[in-house]
Motif scaffolding. Structure first.
Motif: not given
Length: 315
Positions: A240-248
């Motif tokens: 789930t956190f991986g889906t936010c990695g690019s954005h961060l």
């Protein structure tokens, strides 16, 4: 031309952009990394737009916002770098007064717009993770379009007073801008009038737009992290956190150089001018260059589409 540079005047027809003050002899060498960054930014962002358009499975809010980010990055880099390269390569330093103000407007407008798009992307991730059943209901195509339009209008309205005031001021000192593009503070410092109001307004725009945007992003990710850590397994948390990695990564690539440039320009009085200008020039090119790389490497759907594209070309 040399005589007009220091002649008293109130309505200059042209400004003279110095480039990188003190490093004029190295302009050709400086242009090499700048050109490479620009080419990568153009190819990368157009690739993002092409892939999202052609891949039906990517017609989702997250990728629509990514397309908005790509367009914003293209405008940001193209509004400044072609003129920079003409200075570095051809010593073409003159820029029309109206063209200078237009460049200033697009530059600052789309910096504020890009910051707003990052907030919209954080909101998309928040809804997708914290309230997934309502994601398609909340973030419809029309809502995504309204958010994008709102971010552009916000940037345009906040920056417009800069231009209107700068256009009315008398310039009686010099028309030489010690910068590589028409940065707001570099231009208004040439005015022979009181500019404290403009200084205060520009600072308020920085803190009320970029500052508030960072606050909303932080709130969104606080809620996202709470939702992630409540998941039952470690694998589920990581996925789930991986889906936010690019954005961060994209957020850090935008805000860190931007804030560093703003702070050094405002408070780094003892730093050399060429260092200020180099940092200010690089931070306009670094996010447009790195964003498509981040999303191309970290986003599986885009990475797979790119691989299929190059594989088909190879065969």
């Amino acid at each position: 031309m040399s005589n007009s540079n220091t002649t008293n005047f109130t309505n200059p027809s042209i400004f003279i952009l110095v480039g990188i003050p003190g490093l004029e002899a190295a302009h050709v060498w400086i242009s090499i990394p700048f050109s490479i960054m620009y080419v990568i930014a153009i190819l990368g962002n157009f690739s993002i737009l092409f892939i999202v358009k052609m891949e039906q499975s990517l017609h989702k809010p997250m990728y629509y916002f990514l397309c908005m980010l790509a367009i914003t990055d293209l405008v940001l880099s193209t509004s400044t770098l072609p003129k920079m390269l003409s200075i570095f390569w051809l010593n073409s330093r003159e820029i029309d007064f109206s063209a200078c103000l237009t460049q200033m407007y697009f530059l600052h407008c789309f910096l504020v717009t890009e910051s707003g798009i990052f907030v919209a992307m954080a909101f998309d991730r928040y809804v997708a993770i914290c309230d997934p059943l309502r994601h398609s209901i909340i973030l419809t195509n029309s809502m995504v379009a309204k958010i994008g339009l709102g971010m552009v209008l916000r940037g345009g309205m906040l920056v417009l007073p800069f231009i209107l005031v700068a256009r009315q001021w008398p310039y009686c000192r010099t028309n030489i801008i010690p910068h590589s593009y028409c940065e707001h503070m570099a231009v208004v410092k040439l005015a022979c009038t009181e500019i404290h109001v403009s200084n205060y307004y520009s600072l308020s725009v920085v803190f009320c737009s970029l500052g508030l945007d960072q606050f909303f992003i932080a709130v969104s990710y606080t809620q996202i992290l709470r939702a992630i850590f409540s998941l039952p397994t470690k694998d589920a948390c990581l996925k789930t956190f991986g889906t936010c990695g690019s954005h961060l990564c994209a957020i850090l690539a935008f805000y860190i150089p931007c804030l560093f440039s703003v702070l050094t320009y405002r408070f780094g009085k003892n730093m050399a001018l060429h260092f200020h200008v180099l940092i200010a020039s690089v931070y306009l090119l670094f996010p447009p260059m790195i964003n498509p790389i981040i999303y191309g490497v970290r986003t599986k759907q885009i990475r797979d589409r790119l691989l299929r594209l190059f594989t088909h070309k190879g065969t």
